[in-house]
Write a protein that holds these residues in place. Sequence first.
Motif, PDB file in Angstrom:
ATOM      1  N   TYR A   1       0.810  -1.166   0.035  1.00 18.84           N
ATOM      2  CA  TYR A   1       0.179  -0.134   0.174  1.00 18.84           C
ATOM      3  C   TYR A   1       0.825   1.227   0.036  1.00 18.84           C
ATOM      4  CZ  TYR A   1      -4.036  -2.921   0.604  1.00 18.84           C
ATOM      5  OH  TYR A   1      -5.047  -4.053   0.802  1.00 18.84           O
ATOM      6  N   ASN A   2       2.144   1.402   0.259  1.00 23.25           N
ATOM      7  CA  ASN A   2       2.974   2.247   0.142  1.00 23.25           C
ATOM      8  C   ASN A   2       3.915   2.390  -0.598  1.00 23.25           C
ATOM      9  OD1 ASN A   2       4.623   0.940   1.620  1.00 23.25           O
ATOM     10  ND2 ASN A   2       5.065   2.458   3.218  1.00 23.25           N
ATOM     11  N   TYR A   3       4.120   1.442  -1.576  1.00 21.72           N
ATOM     12  CA  TYR A   3       5.312   1.514  -2.520  1.00 21.72           C
ATOM     13  C   TYR A   3       5.076   2.796  -3.405  1.00 21.72           C
ATOM     14  CZ  TYR A   3       8.698   0.074  -5.824  1.00 21.72           C
ATOM     15  OH  TYR A   3       9.859  -0.101  -6.666  1.00 21.72           O
ATOM     16  N   ARG A   4       3.872   3.195  -3.633  1.00 17.58           N
ATOM     17  CA  ARG A   4       3.473   4.509  -4.574  1.00 17.58           C
ATOM     18  C   ARG A   4       4.055   5.711  -3.779  1.00 17.58           C
ATOM     19  NH1 ARG A   4      -2.926   4.525  -4.022  1.00 17.58           N
ATOM     20  NH2 ARG A   4      -2.761   2.363  -3.224  1.00 17.58           N
ATOM     21  N   TRP A   5       3.864   5.807  -2.518  1.00 12.41           N
ATOM     22  CA  TRP A   5       4.503   6.866  -1.969  1.00 12.41           C
ATOM     23  C   TRP A   5       5.991   6.807  -1.703  1.00 12.41           C
ATOM     24  CZ3 TRP A   5       0.659   9.534  -2.862  1.00 12.41           C
ATOM     25  CH2 TRP A   5      -0.359   9.039  -2.720  1.00 12.41           C
ATOM     26  N   PHE A   6       6.497   5.520  -1.591  1.00 14.73           N
ATOM     27  CA  PHE A   6       8.041   5.293  -1.832  1.00 14.73           C
ATOM     28  C   PHE A   6       8.706   5.940  -3.091  1.00 14.73           C
ATOM     29  CE2 PHE A   6      11.694   2.741  -2.897  1.00 14.73           C
ATOM     30  CZ  PHE A   6      12.312   3.165  -2.223  1.00 14.73           C
TER      31      PHE A   6
ATOM     32  N   ALA B   1      16.607   4.059 -10.722  1.00 10.70           N
ATOM     33  CA  ALA B   1      16.533   3.201 -11.928  1.00 10.70           C
ATOM     34  C   ALA B   1      16.788   1.643 -11.416  1.00 10.70           C
ATOM     35  CB  ALA B   1      18.127   3.518 -12.762  1.00 10.70           C
ATOM     36  N   LEU B   2      17.116   1.235 -10.426  1.00 10.65           N
ATOM     37  CA  LEU B   2      17.170  -0.078  -9.948  1.00 10.65           C
ATOM     38  C   LEU B   2      15.716  -0.366  -9.750  1.00 10.65           C
ATOM     39  CD1 LEU B   2      19.024  -2.330  -8.851  1.00 10.65           C
ATOM     40  CD2 LEU B   2      18.685  -1.492  -6.532  1.00 10.65           C
ATOM     41  N   HIS B   3      14.838   0.767  -9.132  1.00  9.28           N
ATOM     42  CA  HIS B   3      13.685   0.129  -8.705  1.00  9.28           C
ATOM     43  C   HIS B   3      12.773   0.052 -10.034  1.00  9.28           C
ATOM     44  CE1 HIS B   3      12.931  -0.359  -4.612  1.00  9.28           C
ATOM     45  NE2 HIS B   3      14.148   0.179  -4.411  1.00  9.28           N
ATOM     46  N   LEU B   4      13.015   0.676 -11.026  1.00  4.79           N
ATOM     47  CA  LEU B   4      12.366   0.740 -12.255  1.00  4.79           C
ATOM     48  C   LEU B   4      12.778  -0.801 -13.036  1.00  4.79           C
ATOM     49  CD1 LEU B   4      12.857   4.354 -13.744  1.00  4.79           C
ATOM     50  CD2 LEU B   4      10.676   3.121 -13.372  1.00  4.79           C
TER      51      LEU B   4
ATOM     52  N   ARG C   1       1.858  -2.120  -8.888  1.00  8.20           N
ATOM     53  CA  ARG C   1       2.645  -1.514  -7.445  1.00  8.20           C
ATOM     54  C   ARG C   1       2.527  -0.132  -7.085  1.00  8.20           C
ATOM     55  NH1 ARG C   1       7.742  -4.165  -6.298  1.00  8.20           N
ATOM     56  NH2 ARG C   1       7.088  -3.244  -4.351  1.00  8.20           N
ATOM     57  N   LEU C   2       2.227   0.696  -8.363  1.00  8.94           N
ATOM     58  CA  LEU C   2       1.904   2.073  -7.768  1.00  8.94           C
ATOM     59  C   LEU C   2       0.344   2.514  -7.810  1.00  8.94           C
ATOM     60  CD1 LEU C   2       4.469   3.981 -10.200  1.00  8.94           C
ATOM     61  CD2 LEU C   2       4.904   3.053  -7.989  1.00  8.94           C
ATOM     62  N   TRP C   3      -0.562   1.743  -8.329  1.00  7.55           N
ATOM     63  CA  TRP C   3      -1.876   2.156  -8.355  1.00  7.55           C
ATOM     64  C   TRP C   3      -2.706   1.132  -7.832  1.00  7.55           C
ATOM     65  CZ3 TRP C   3      -0.577   6.646  -9.233  1.00  7.55           C
ATOM     66  CH2 TRP C   3       0.293   7.241 -10.152  1.00  7.55           C
ATOM     67  N   ASN C   4      -2.115  -0.183  -7.269  1.00  6.80           N
ATOM     68  CA  ASN C   4      -2.894  -1.231  -6.669  1.00  6.80           C
ATOM     69  C   ASN C   4      -3.914  -1.754  -7.520  1.00  6.80           C
ATOM     70  OD1 ASN C   4      -2.383  -0.060  -3.188  1.00  6.80           O
ATOM     71  ND2 ASN C   4      -0.953  -1.081  -4.604  1.00  6.80           N
ATOM     72  N   VAL C   5      -3.564  -1.674  -8.905  1.00  4.21           N
ATOM     73  CA  VAL C   5      -4.662  -2.242  -9.805  1.00  4.21           C
ATOM     74  C   VAL C   5      -4.584  -3.619 -10.063  1.00  4.21           C
ATOM     75  CG1 VAL C   5      -5.869  -2.021 -12.149  1.00  4.21           C
ATOM     76  CG2 VAL C   5      -4.897   0.108 -10.765  1.00  4.21           C
TER      77      VAL C   5
END
Length: 375
Positions: A194-199, A263-266, A368-372
Amino acid sequence: MQLYKLLLVVILGSSIAASIVLFGDSPSLRGSLIHRVRRWILNSLQSSVSFYRSVDNRTNGGLTWCLEWSIPVFYVSVITGCFYLFFTETYLEVLPLNIKHSIFHNLYIFATITLVYLSTILVTYTDPGRISSSTMAHRASTFFPYNDLIFHPKDCATCKLPKPARSKHCSTCGHCIMLYDHHCIWVNNCIGYYNYRWFFLFLVSNINLLFYGGLLSYWSLVDQFPSTSWWHRITSTTNANKTTGVFLILCSIFVVITSLFTALHLRYLYLGVTTNECDKWSELEYLVELGTLYKILDKNFPENYVEKSMVHDKSTDSYLQAYISLRNERILFVEGDESIPQMEPVISVEKDLVNIYDLGFWGNVNERLWNVYQI
Ligand SMILES: [Zn+2]
Ligand SMILES: [Zn+2]
């Protein structure tokens, strides 16, 4: 100047101490002064750890709590201090007038600062997806499926609750976290479903701050002394120039570090893995390289993959070729067993193993970003 000297002494002292600890145990140094110093350093470290533990126990975990929160407090204090110096020195004294009087730049400065604080608050205080008995009761049907490779059905030894696929127990937070990525020390919170988007917003807002801050610092210094060197502009002029020069250096260094980390997370998003899963896939890759990962072809067998390994048989005092469960490291069968199922070695991670959690880059971004996703 005193501070620089102190810093130099601390860095030199710790480097010498680390070298003594690493190399001071060699046989040729036994009984020497270096060997005695090494023993003294190790004893002191052990006493410090015991002292830390006793204080932490007496304060009911208070010392650990203080240390865990000291890093986020340090981060917020440093950026707040930098903003103060930016406005009192760079903005007031050296920022070119066309930028200072531009509505766009003033709004962008305001947005940049607001975004950094906002994303820090959101990533720090949002529930990353802690698993509790209520989560298990209401969400169990929507958890990710087990892939029988890196995630298997089992209970968490600490929480005593079933561990959903892609979750992990965080010892710092004391919970299992859904879609666990990592525990971020900068915000003292786990990064999960739930908070990866905020990260991610936290990373992007820091890159924006460092890039734009660096650009403003550069514009403030570039036209002032066209004929002098950059070193002269930063070191031999006014306090405002020195502060702006330090901003330029710090922003240039940290924007590269933060961008590489992002970039690593991308890349993880592209591969459909979390930081935690990347380590687990690397372990499997190692088994495939060794040629010890096998796929079971018998569909009725309860497990899909096994690891081939040598085990010691106490009764005959000899070594046997055994096949071990990836779920619990139990020996399932040994070479020569009649019940041995049909199987074949896994040759390539890319071709033979499927990452069922990879939904393609945009699917992973949505998840991961929108929890869709189905959760
Ligand atoms: Zn747990
Ligand atoms: Zn955590």
